[in-house]
Design an enzyme around this catalytic site. Structure first.
Site, short mmCIF file in Angstrom:
data_model
loop_
_atom_site.label_atom_id
_atom_site.label_comp_id
_atom_site.label_asym_id
_atom_site.label_seq_id
_atom_site.Cartn_x
_atom_site.Cartn_y
_atom_site.Cartn_z
N TYR A 74 -9.96 -4.97 2.29
CA TYR A 74 -9.27 -3.80 2.82
C TYR A 74 -9.48 -2.64 1.84
CZ TYR A 74 -5.20 -1.63 5.28
OH TYR A 74 -4.35 -0.83 6.01
N ASP A 94 -10.28 1.06 0.45
CA ASP A 94 -10.26 2.48 0.75
C ASP A 94 -11.58 3.09 0.27
OD1 ASP A 94 -7.80 2.86 2.06
OD2 ASP A 94 -6.74 2.64 0.16
N ARG A 143 9.80 5.21 -3.53
CA ARG A 143 10.17 6.05 -4.67
C ARG A 143 11.62 6.49 -4.59
NH1 ARG A 143 5.96 9.63 -2.56
NH2 ARG A 143 4.06 8.96 -3.61
N ARG A 201 -9.18 -6.57 12.96
CA ARG A 201 -8.36 -5.80 13.88
C ARG A 201 -9.19 -4.62 14.33
NH1 ARG A 201 -4.86 -7.01 17.41
NH2 ARG A 201 -3.23 -5.44 17.67
N GLU A 260 -4.04 6.88 18.11
CA GLU A 260 -4.71 5.69 17.58
C GLU A 260 -4.03 4.44 18.13
OE1 GLU A 260 -5.55 6.05 13.36
OE2 GLU A 260 -5.27 3.90 13.09
N ARG A 314 0.83 -1.20 0.00
CA ARG A 314 0.00 0.00 0.00
C ARG A 314 0.87 1.26 0.00
NH1 ARG A 314 -5.29 -0.02 1.91
NH2 ARG A 314 -4.93 1.85 3.18
N ARG A 348 -0.16 5.98 15.73
CA ARG A 348 -0.01 7.31 15.13
C ARG A 348 -0.77 8.36 15.93
NH1 ARG A 348 -2.65 5.30 9.31
NH2 ARG A 348 -4.41 4.24 10.24
#
Ligand code: FAD
Ligand code: UDP
Length: 397
Positions: free
Chosen positions: A362, A364, A184, A261, A313, A180, A292
């Site tokens: 999963y 988005d 780069r 989860r 979180e 995910r 996070r």
């Protein structure tokens, strides 16, 4: 209790993006829906509210990102999107690194300055750690991560975060999860590769409120109503049902529980203008119990009353008393899910299972919207090339 008093065409279980979009598109076609939602609000996990002029995402940071032009045009019918780009900072035991993995991260980790230097470093670490990999595909998240970015970054920025997020070893997780995140070899901290990105100014909830108010009275919503408190009545009263809850729960866990989860969010209002200087900071070590910290004012830069709101979180194990936030799409669960999908096809021809929990994917937001629009295409025999973004209901007001 009687539910179908208005001869609804659809019962929709769950007022998240999937359910809301289905109801809205059905309303465009003159169909009446009753949505039942077990929470006290609509918008599912994309729900946002405003406090001290700050838009808070109640179920974790939601950044819209997509390459799908139809989906992008679709959501922009209902809100103006700011140009927010997520540029996440990782804090590993007090040292800061840029995410996702890019030339800035490589410089911070190794001092490498050119793409070739970084690639050489990664290759050297990969060869040392994965001697037997050869030409075969990485078998788990750990192998996948090391083969993409080497051991140093894996150890500092991935292993601890991943194992607390998922509650199991990275060697026991599917490889696709780490893919995910972009890798780069340019200096670019944008967390996503997608062409279209942003956050709706004023939050997500208004998008779904607008769908309801534009529906000419064809959408009714009952919040604080759990499908399972009335399952038999609802199944017998409604001719057609869209179900976006957990598919294993629908079938009374007859093939066993799928794994999920869960998360716990802890928010604080602080008398501080700027707490962490960034929208998201990830804590990538294994010891810090949260993954996070979000500071909401940095997602839109609008608030300026001297206060800030932060949310930590915390990942946690799922059980039947907790919210299922993530499916765990490993081999075992995939096999169990297939059994549920099969029995759904074979025995529930009047029920469509959709969304993150109904399809156990999963997804988005953009993928859920795309899936919802495709479900509408099928349900109403709409041609594949029909563009939903050019077809808004004109509001009565
Ligand atoms: P949901 O939004 O989960 O809605 C389902 C609804 O059904 C819920 O409101 C639930 O209460 C209700 N429901 C379930 N069971 C019952 C029942 N028995 N009776 C009545 N109601 C029921 N996506 C992105 O694109 N970008 C991001 O940055 C992003 N960040 C995320 C961060 C976190 C922490 C999480 C958990 C998800 C994130 N997502 C993100 C994914 C996004 O939340 C989902 O794609 C989207 O919400 C899925 O929509 P949905 O309608 O399928 O499900
Ligand atoms: N991940 C990581 N370190 C990070 C951020 C992410 O190892 O600092 C891994 C982790 O396994 C996570 C996955 O990458 O579950 C996907 O991250 P993403 O931010 O897409 O997760 P989500 O926002 O869906 O929770």
């Amino acid at each position: 209790m009687e539910f179908n008093t208005k001869n609804y065409d659809y019962l929709i279980v769950g007022a998240g993006p999937f359910g809301m979009i289905f109801a809205y598109e059905a309303a465009k076609r003159g169909k009446r829906s009753l949505i039942i939602e077990k929470r006290p609000h609509i918008a599912g996990n994309t729900y946002t509210h405003t406090e001290h002029g700050i838009t808070v995402h109640d179920f974790g940071a939601h950044i819209f990102h997509t390459d799908n032009k139809e989906v992008w045009d679709y959501v922009r019918q209902f809100a103006t999107f700011n140009g927010f780009q997520n540029q996440v900072i990782a804090n590993y035991k007090g040292s800061l690194y840029n995410l996702p993995f890019n030339m800035n991260t490589f410089y911070e980790m190794w001092g490498t300055k050119t793409p070739q230097e970084a690639k050489d470093k990664i290759e050297e670490q990969k060869q040392a750690a994965l001697k037997d990999l050869g030409d075969r595909q990485p078998r788990n998240l750990e192998e996948q991560a090391i083969s993409l970015i080497g051991t140093d970054i894996y150890e500092k920025l991935i292993k601890g975060y991943t194992e607390k997020q998922w509650g199991r070893k990275a060697t026991e997780l599917p490889a696709f999860i780490i893919k995910r995140l972009p890798v780069r070899f340019i200096y670019d901290n944008n967390y996503f590769n997608h062409r279209y990105q942003g956050i709706p100014v004023g939050g997500y909830t208004q998008i779904f409120e607008q769908m309801v108010s534009d529906s000419n009275g064809l959408i009714d919503i009952l919040t604080d109503t759990d499908f399972f408190d009335h399952k038999e009545t609802l199944l017998s009263e409604f001719p057609r049902i869209i179900y976006t809850g957990m598919i294993d729960q629908f079938f009374d866990y007859q093939y066993g529980e799928l794994e999920y989860r869960s998360l716990r969010f802890e928010s604080e209002v602080l008398d501080n203008d700027n707490y962490q200087g960034n929208a998201v900071i990830n804590y990538t070590d294994a010891q810090t119990p949260y993954t996070r910290v979000m500071e909401w004012k940095h997602f839109d830069g609008l608030a300026d009353d001297g206060k800030t709101i932060i949310t930590r979180e915390y990942p946690q194990d799922w059980d039947r008393t907790k919210e299922a936030y993530y499916p765990v799409n490993d081999e075992r669960n995939t096999q169990i899910y297939k059994q549920y999908a099969k029995i759904a096809r074979q025995t529930q021809s009047n029920i469509l299972f959709g969304g993150r929990l109904g399809k156990y994917r999963y997804f988005d937001m953009d993928q859920v919207i795309n899936d919802a629009l495709n479900t509408v295409r099928q349900e109403f025999n709409i041609p594949q090339d029909f563009n939903f973004a050019h077809d808004k209901i004109e509001s009565n007001q």
